[in-house]
Enzyme design. Structure first.
Site, PDB file in Angstrom:
ATOM      1  N   ARG A 151       6.520  16.197   7.721  1.00 26.63           N
ATOM      2  CA  ARG A 151       5.345  15.879   6.894  1.00 26.63           C
ATOM      3  C   ARG A 151       4.178  16.717   7.404  1.00 26.63           C
ATOM      4  O   ARG A 151       3.887  16.713   8.599  1.00 26.63           O
ATOM      5  CB  ARG A 151       4.967  14.401   6.965  1.00 26.63           C
ATOM      6  N   HIS A 182       5.873  15.615  -2.841  1.00 32.27           N
ATOM      7  CA  HIS A 182       6.289  14.426  -2.094  1.00 32.27           C
ATOM      8  C   HIS A 182       7.617  13.934  -2.693  1.00 32.27           C
ATOM      9  O   HIS A 182       7.679  12.874  -3.323  1.00 32.27           O
ATOM     10  CB  HIS A 182       5.204  13.348  -2.206  1.00 32.27           C
ATOM     11  N   GLN A 206       9.318  10.356  -2.162  1.00 33.35           N
ATOM     12  CA  GLN A 206       8.599   9.295  -2.876  1.00 33.35           C
ATOM     13  C   GLN A 206       9.175   9.123  -4.289  1.00 33.35           C
ATOM     14  O   GLN A 206       9.293   8.007  -4.800  1.00 33.35           O
ATOM     15  CB  GLN A 206       7.112   9.658  -2.947  1.00 33.35           C
ATOM     16  N   ASP A 222      -2.732   7.152  -7.622  1.00 31.42           N
ATOM     17  CA  ASP A 222      -2.694   7.472  -6.192  1.00 31.42           C
ATOM     18  C   ASP A 222      -4.153   7.558  -5.742  1.00 31.42           C
ATOM     19  O   ASP A 222      -5.068   7.613  -6.579  1.00 31.42           O
ATOM     20  CB  ASP A 222      -1.962   8.816  -6.001  1.00 31.42           C
ATOM     21  N   CYS A 236       2.056   4.977  -4.963  1.00 26.05           N
ATOM     22  CA  CYS A 236       2.865   5.346  -3.786  1.00 26.05           C
ATOM     23  C   CYS A 236       2.385   4.619  -2.534  1.00 26.05           C
ATOM     24  O   CYS A 236       3.146   4.467  -1.586  1.00 26.05           O
ATOM     25  CB  CYS A 236       2.803   6.855  -3.590  1.00 26.05           C
ATOM     26  N   ARG A 293      11.595   3.106  -0.641  1.00 20.63           N
ATOM     27  CA  ARG A 293      11.513   4.332   0.184  1.00 20.63           C
ATOM     28  C   ARG A 293      12.657   4.332   1.202  1.00 20.63           C
ATOM     29  O   ARG A 293      13.265   5.350   1.469  1.00 20.63           O
ATOM     30  CB  ARG A 293      10.172   4.407   0.939  1.00 20.63           C
TER      31      ARG A 293
HETATM   32  N1  NVA Z   1      -1.728  12.008  -2.244  1.00 17.43           N
HETATM   33  C1  NVA Z   1      -1.630  11.205  -1.049  1.00 17.43           C
HETATM   34  C2  NVA Z   1      -0.281  10.594  -0.934  1.00 17.43           C
HETATM   35  C3  NVA Z   1      -0.088   9.691   0.258  1.00 17.43           C
HETATM   36  C4  NVA Z   1       1.295   9.110   0.317  1.00 17.43           C
HETATM   37  C5  NVA Z   1      -1.965  12.068   0.158  1.00 17.43           C
HETATM   38  O1  NVA Z   1      -1.449  13.191   0.243  1.00 17.43           O
HETATM   39  O2  NVA Z   1      -2.733  11.631   1.002  1.00 17.43           O
HETATM   40  N1   CP Z   2       3.753   6.628   0.187  1.00 19.65           N
HETATM   41  C1   CP Z   2       3.746   7.177   1.428  1.00 19.65           C
HETATM   42  O1   CP Z   2       4.215   8.308   1.633  1.00 19.65           O
HETATM   43  O2   CP Z   2       3.221   6.387   2.387  1.00 19.65           O
HETATM   44  P1   CP Z   2       2.911   6.798   3.907  1.00 19.65           P
HETATM   45  O3   CP Z   2       1.790   7.812   3.865  1.00 19.65           O
HETATM   46  O4   CP Z   2       2.548   5.528   4.580  1.00 19.65           O
HETATM   47  O5   CP Z   2       4.154   7.433   4.478  1.00 19.65           O
END
Ligand code: NVA
Ligand code: CP
Length: 330
Positions: free
Chosen positions: A106, A133, A136, A229, A270, A315
């Site tokens: 990540r 992502h 997800q 989101d 998400c 998930r």
């Molecule tokens: N768009 C958000 C998703 C978090 C799971 C981010 O990248 O922070």
């Molecule tokens: N939805 C998601 O990816 O959550 P986290 O950022 O907690 O992993």
């Protein structure tokens, strides 16, 4: 069908049949988990989880999935590894590939996850980049199918920052599975043209469609799923909050949006979400801009149409399916 040895970097690399296979495998693993039927199919193997951004769901899903499958799991973050500071990505990838059977990443650039796959020689799984992502999406598709009984023809509307990683991936996921995707957002936050073009080409072959609209009335009309989101994603500067709030407040998921949606429509997110003042960021935004809830109202988030915690649980099962499918010849 086998996905043995493959990386999972973006859904663009997977056919609808391959996605279907992963969803069916996830359903089986979910059933087995609920019935407490052990599935330690990868005993003695090891995976490493690299996180350059924070996480709750993705990290925990990979950790629990790995352990349920009988594997050893190592967690690494920038503070506790040499990655990027004292050792190049290419060298790190080659070292990890000698020790681990699979790597989760990540972080920021999609290029990084691609380089990891190229140099490590083992399956690499994208746990979120600035662009995509994909894990997800498997959870989201499974959740939609569980609640609405089908994927084909389902109308999914994403309201908010429609060029973020989740929206990009949702557009591709819907196109792949013959669903109707609508990005309901100000034009400035529409997904990138080249990605929209790719999604439309995919949808032509699956019977799905991709629509972009800045009209809330049009975007929410008869939607089966309203999805949102957070308005400012990880890695973006705090200074964008003001502009984002001004742009996105009209696109908040609320009762009015649901009144226009299909009967039986569900709410998805998400997570994490700013739907109340129980978070530090939520309180800061409240002090600066007076908002008590942001991308979704607390009433919708807590209401009976909300399936966000089923989505979060899924998930685990879907990530487990990805690990098992790519690390075993079953
Ligand atoms: N768009 C958000 C998703 C978090 C799971 C981010 O990248 O922070
Ligand atoms: N939805 C998601 O990816 O959550 P986290 O950022 O907690 O992993």
């Amino acid at each position: 069908m086998t996905l043995y040895g493959r990386s999972f970097l973006t859904l663009l690399d997977f056919t609808p049949d391959e996605i279907r296979y992963l969803l069916d495998l996830a359903k089986r693993l979910k059933r087995e988990k609920h019935l407490r039927i052990g599935h330690r199919h990868l005993m003695g193997r090891n995976i490493v989880l690299l996180f350059e951004k924070t996480s709750t769901r993705t990290r925990c899903a990979f950790e629990v999935a790995g352990r349920d499958l009988g594997m050893g799991v190592t967690f690494l973050d920038p503070a506790s590894s040499q990655m990027g500071k004292k050792e190049s990505l290419e060298d790190t990838a080659r070292v990890l590939g000698r020790m681990y059977d699979g790597i989760e990443y990540r972080g920021f650039s999609q290029n990084t996850v691609e380089l990891l796959a190229k140099y490590s020689g083992v399956p690499v799984w994208n746990g979120l980049t600035d662009q995509f992502h994909p894990t997800q999406m498997l959870a989201d598709l499974l959740t939609i199918e569980e609640h609405l009984g089908r994927l084909t023809g389902v109308r999914v509307t994403f309201m908010g920052d429609a060029r973020n990683n989740v929206a990009n991936s949702l557009m591709i996921a819907c196109a792949k599975m013959g669903m109707h995707f609508t990005a309901c957002a100000p034009e400035k936050l529409f997904p990138a043209e080249d990605l929209v073009k790719k999604a439309r080409e995919i949808a032509e072959n699956t019977g799905g469609s991709v629509t972009l609209t800045s009209s809330v009335a049009e975007g929410t009309q008869s939607a089966d799923v309203l999805y949102t989101d957070i308005w400012v994603s990880m890695g973006e500067p705090e200074s964008v909050w003001k502009e984002r709030i001004d742009l996105l407040l009209p696109y908040q998921v609320n009762e009015a949006a649901f009144a226009n949606a299909a009967e039986g429509a569900i709410f998805m997110h998400c997570l994490p979400s700013y739907h109340d003042l129980k978070t530090e960021v939520g309180r800061e935004i409240h002090e600066k801009f007076g908002l008590t809830e942001m991308e979704v109202t607390n009433a919708v988030f807590e209401g009976e149409r909300s399936v966000v915690f089923d989505e979060a649980e899924n998930r685990l099962h879907t990530i487990k399916a990805v690990i098992l499918a790519t690390l075993s010849k079953q």
